[in-house]
Write an enzyme that holds these catalytic residues in place. Structure first.
Site, PDB file in Angstrom:
ATOM      1  N   LYS A 211       0.830  -1.217   0.000  1.00 47.31           N
ATOM      2  CA  LYS A 211       0.000   0.000   0.000  1.00 47.31           C
ATOM      3  C   LYS A 211       0.866   1.270   0.000  1.00 47.31           C
ATOM      4  O   LYS A 211       0.611   2.184  -0.754  1.00 47.31           O
ATOM      5  CB  LYS A 211      -0.929   0.041   1.233  1.00 47.31           C
ATOM      6  CG  LYS A 211      -1.926  -1.092   1.321  1.00 47.31           C
ATOM      7  CD  LYS A 211      -2.920  -0.881   2.448  1.00 47.31           C
ATOM      8  CE  LYS A 211      -2.304  -0.760   3.829  1.00 47.31           C
ATOM      9  NZ  LYS A 211      -1.581  -1.967   4.305  1.00 47.31           N
TER      10      LYS A 211
ATOM     11  N   ARG B 242      -9.623   0.977   8.859  1.00 43.29           N
ATOM     12  CA  ARG B 242      -9.046  -0.321   9.194  1.00 43.29           C
ATOM     13  C   ARG B 242     -10.115  -1.264   9.759  1.00 43.29           C
ATOM     14  O   ARG B 242      -9.855  -2.424  10.012  1.00 43.29           O
ATOM     15  CB  ARG B 242      -8.043  -0.041  10.273  1.00 43.29           C
ATOM     16  CG  ARG B 242      -6.688  -0.592  10.361  1.00 43.29           C
ATOM     17  CD  ARG B 242      -5.737  -0.544   9.278  1.00 43.29           C
ATOM     18  NE  ARG B 242      -4.431  -0.943   9.722  1.00 43.29           N
ATOM     19  CZ  ARG B 242      -3.313  -0.341   9.378  1.00 43.29           C
ATOM     20  NH1 ARG B 242      -3.313   0.690   8.582  1.00 43.29           N
ATOM     21  NH2 ARG B 242      -2.165  -0.797   9.804  1.00 43.29           N
TER      22      ARG B 242
ATOM     23  N   ARG C 215      11.473  -6.391   5.048  1.00 40.86           N
ATOM     24  CA  ARG C 215      11.349  -4.965   4.704  1.00 40.86           C
ATOM     25  C   ARG C 215      12.296  -4.123   5.561  1.00 40.86           C
ATOM     26  O   ARG C 215      12.468  -4.374   6.737  1.00 40.86           O
ATOM     27  CB  ARG C 215       9.906  -4.520   4.951  1.00 40.86           C
ATOM     28  CG  ARG C 215       9.691  -3.025   4.750  1.00 40.86           C
ATOM     29  CD  ARG C 215       8.254  -2.677   4.530  1.00 40.86           C
ATOM     30  NE  ARG C 215       7.452  -2.745   5.749  1.00 40.86           N
ATOM     31  CZ  ARG C 215       6.140  -2.463   5.782  1.00 40.86           C
ATOM     32  NH1 ARG C 215       5.508  -2.137   4.656  1.00 40.86           N
ATOM     33  NH2 ARG C 215       5.474  -2.537   6.908  1.00 40.86           N
TER      34      ARG C 215
ATOM     35  N   ARG D 112      11.379  -1.730  11.030  1.00 40.39           N
ATOM     36  CA  ARG D 112      10.326  -1.266  11.940  1.00 40.39           C
ATOM     37  C   ARG D 112      10.125  -2.306  13.037  1.00 40.39           C
ATOM     38  O   ARG D 112      10.082  -3.497  12.749  1.00 40.39           O
ATOM     39  CB  ARG D 112       9.012  -1.056  11.171  1.00 40.39           C
ATOM     40  CG  ARG D 112       8.902   0.286  10.495  1.00 40.39           C
ATOM     41  CD  ARG D 112       7.740   0.368   9.553  1.00 40.39           C
ATOM     42  NE  ARG D 112       6.463  -0.091  10.098  1.00 40.39           N
ATOM     43  CZ  ARG D 112       5.319  -0.057   9.428  1.00 40.39           C
ATOM     44  NH1 ARG D 112       5.288   0.424   8.193  1.00 40.39           N
ATOM     45  NH2 ARG D 112       4.205  -0.488   9.978  1.00 40.39           N
TER      46      ARG D 112
ATOM     47  N   ARG E 133      -0.347  -8.402  13.501  1.00 40.09           N
ATOM     48  CA  ARG E 133      -0.970  -7.419  12.593  1.00 40.09           C
ATOM     49  C   ARG E 133      -1.748  -8.129  11.491  1.00 40.09           C
ATOM     50  O   ARG E 133      -2.803  -7.657  11.057  1.00 40.09           O
ATOM     51  CB  ARG E 133       0.106  -6.497  12.005  1.00 40.09           C
ATOM     52  CG  ARG E 133       0.684  -5.560  13.058  1.00 40.09           C
ATOM     53  CD  ARG E 133       2.009  -4.946  12.611  1.00 40.09           C
ATOM     54  NE  ARG E 133       1.893  -4.118  11.436  1.00 40.09           N
ATOM     55  CZ  ARG E 133       2.870  -3.963  10.537  1.00 40.09           C
ATOM     56  NH1 ARG E 133       4.025  -4.588  10.679  1.00 40.09           N
ATOM     57  NH2 ARG E 133       2.687  -3.182   9.498  1.00 40.09           N
TER      58      ARG E 133
HETATM   59  P1  AMP Z   1       0.812   0.836   8.899  1.00 45.13           P
HETATM   60  O1  AMP Z   1       1.994   1.690   8.630  1.00 45.13           O
HETATM   61  O2  AMP Z   1      -0.388   1.205   8.059  1.00 45.13           O
HETATM   62  O3  AMP Z   1       1.135  -0.629   8.846  1.00 45.13           O
HETATM   63  O4  AMP Z   1       0.341   1.150  10.408  1.00 45.13           O
HETATM   64  C1  AMP Z   1       1.230   0.931  11.494  1.00 45.13           C
HETATM   65  C2  AMP Z   1       0.453   0.942  12.789  1.00 45.13           C
HETATM   66  O5  AMP Z   1      -0.193   2.225  12.980  1.00 45.13           O
HETATM   67  C3  AMP Z   1      -0.689  -0.068  12.884  1.00 45.13           C
HETATM   68  O6  AMP Z   1      -0.232  -1.380  13.242  1.00 45.13           O
HETATM   69  C4  AMP Z   1      -1.538   0.571  13.983  1.00 45.13           C
HETATM   70  O7  AMP Z   1      -0.954   0.407  15.251  1.00 45.13           O
HETATM   71  C5  AMP Z   1      -1.448   2.054  13.622  1.00 45.13           C
HETATM   72  N1  AMP Z   1      -2.507   2.445  12.671  1.00 45.13           N
HETATM   73  C6  AMP Z   1      -2.333   2.878  11.388  1.00 45.13           C
HETATM   74  N2  AMP Z   1      -3.527   3.155  10.819  1.00 45.13           N
HETATM   75  C7  AMP Z   1      -4.465   2.870  11.759  1.00 45.13           C
HETATM   76  C8  AMP Z   1      -5.882   2.914  11.772  1.00 45.13           C
HETATM   77  N3  AMP Z   1      -6.593   3.315  10.702  1.00 45.13           N
HETATM   78  N4  AMP Z   1      -6.521   2.552  12.918  1.00 45.13           N
HETATM   79  C9  AMP Z   1      -5.843   2.172  14.007  1.00 45.13           C
HETATM   80  N5  AMP Z   1      -4.509   2.077  14.055  1.00 45.13           N
HETATM   81  C10 AMP Z   1      -3.814   2.425  12.941  1.00 45.13           C
END
Ligand code: AMP
Length: 217
Positions: free
Chosen positions: A13, A86, A125, A158, A169
């Site tokens: 994404k 989400r 990654r 990360r 996740r």
């Molecule tokens: P990502 O970079 O999209 O994988 O997001 C990393 C982390 O940010 C996720 O595992 C959540 O802890 C938090 N996060 C990102 N977007 C959301 C969302 N829409 N709702 C809740 N937590 C989020």
């Protein structure tokens, strides 16, 4: 125009959002990137989000929805939302934010990738500590080990990409985010793309979906 990008962690994404935003002038709003930036600046929002992000849990809906609403300018502009919504509650909150302006989600793009491949990508990654550009140590290594090609900053793994947290996740994606596919399919603004293809092919397929949308509108 509001486009949302659905897909498991590791489905591409972030990479695809960057490419398409640069190509079509979308504002790329990635909730995960916002949280990571706020966490490294140690802002109140960052401190609140950190306890969830570090262990791979979702930040509470009220926090993420308020943060998103404050960053969306509904007076104009095209947005690519990466990582929001989400879950169903967030999808409904988004619709409540948009509907007073007679706006809605124009297209939900689902990047479909098997769980095994997504986990493999996540654990290999590496991410730029400054600009967020993503690399893969086996399939897309940087030109100079440990350094970002784009800005020269250090690459890091990360914390939430380590195997155990990445697994958690993925489970959250299956339980909470997957139901959004049926939600946006029913709304009639949905397209699915095979994310196992090369990044270039995925970008082409996404471009075709966006162009057909522009033709229709
Ligand atoms: P990502 O970079 O999209 O994988 O997001 C990393 C982390 O940010 C996720 O595992 C959540 O802890 C938090 N996060 C990102 N977007 C959301 C969302 N829409 N709702 C809740 N937590 C989020």
């Amino acid at each position: 125009m509001i486009i949302i990008l659905l897909g498991s962690p590791g489905s591409g994404k972030g990479t695809q959002s960057r490419v398409l935003s640069a190509k079509y002038g979308f504002t790329h709003l990635a909730t995960g990137d916002v949280f990571r930036a706020e966490m490294s600046a140690k802002t109140p929002l960052g401190l609140k989000a950190a306890e969830y992000v570090r262990v791979g849990r979702l930040v509470p809906d009220s926090v993420v929805t308020e943060m998103l609403a404050s960053r969306l300018d509904l007076n104009g502009g095209d947005y690519l939302l990466d990582g929001f919504p989400r879950n169903l509650e967030q999808a409904e909150a988004l619709s409540r934010i948009l509907s007073p302006r007679h706006l809605g989600v124009d297209l939900a793009i689902f990047l479909n990738l098997s769980r095994d491949e997504a986990l493999r990508r996540l654990t290999s990654r590496r991410t730029c500590s400054k600009c967020g550009e993503a690399y893969n140590i086996s399939t897309r290594p940087p030109k100079m080990a440990g350094r970002c090609d784009a800005c020269g900053a250090d690459l890091i793994q990360r914390e939430d990409d380590r195997e155990e947290t990445a697994q958690k996740r993925m489970m959250i994606f299956d339980d909470l985010t997957q139901p959004l596919i049926a939600y946006y399919k029913a709304a009639g603004a949905f397209c699915e793309i095979n994310a196992a293809q090369s990044p270039e092919r995925v970008s082409e397929d996404m471009s075709s979906a966006l162009l057909s949308l522009r033709v229709r509108s």
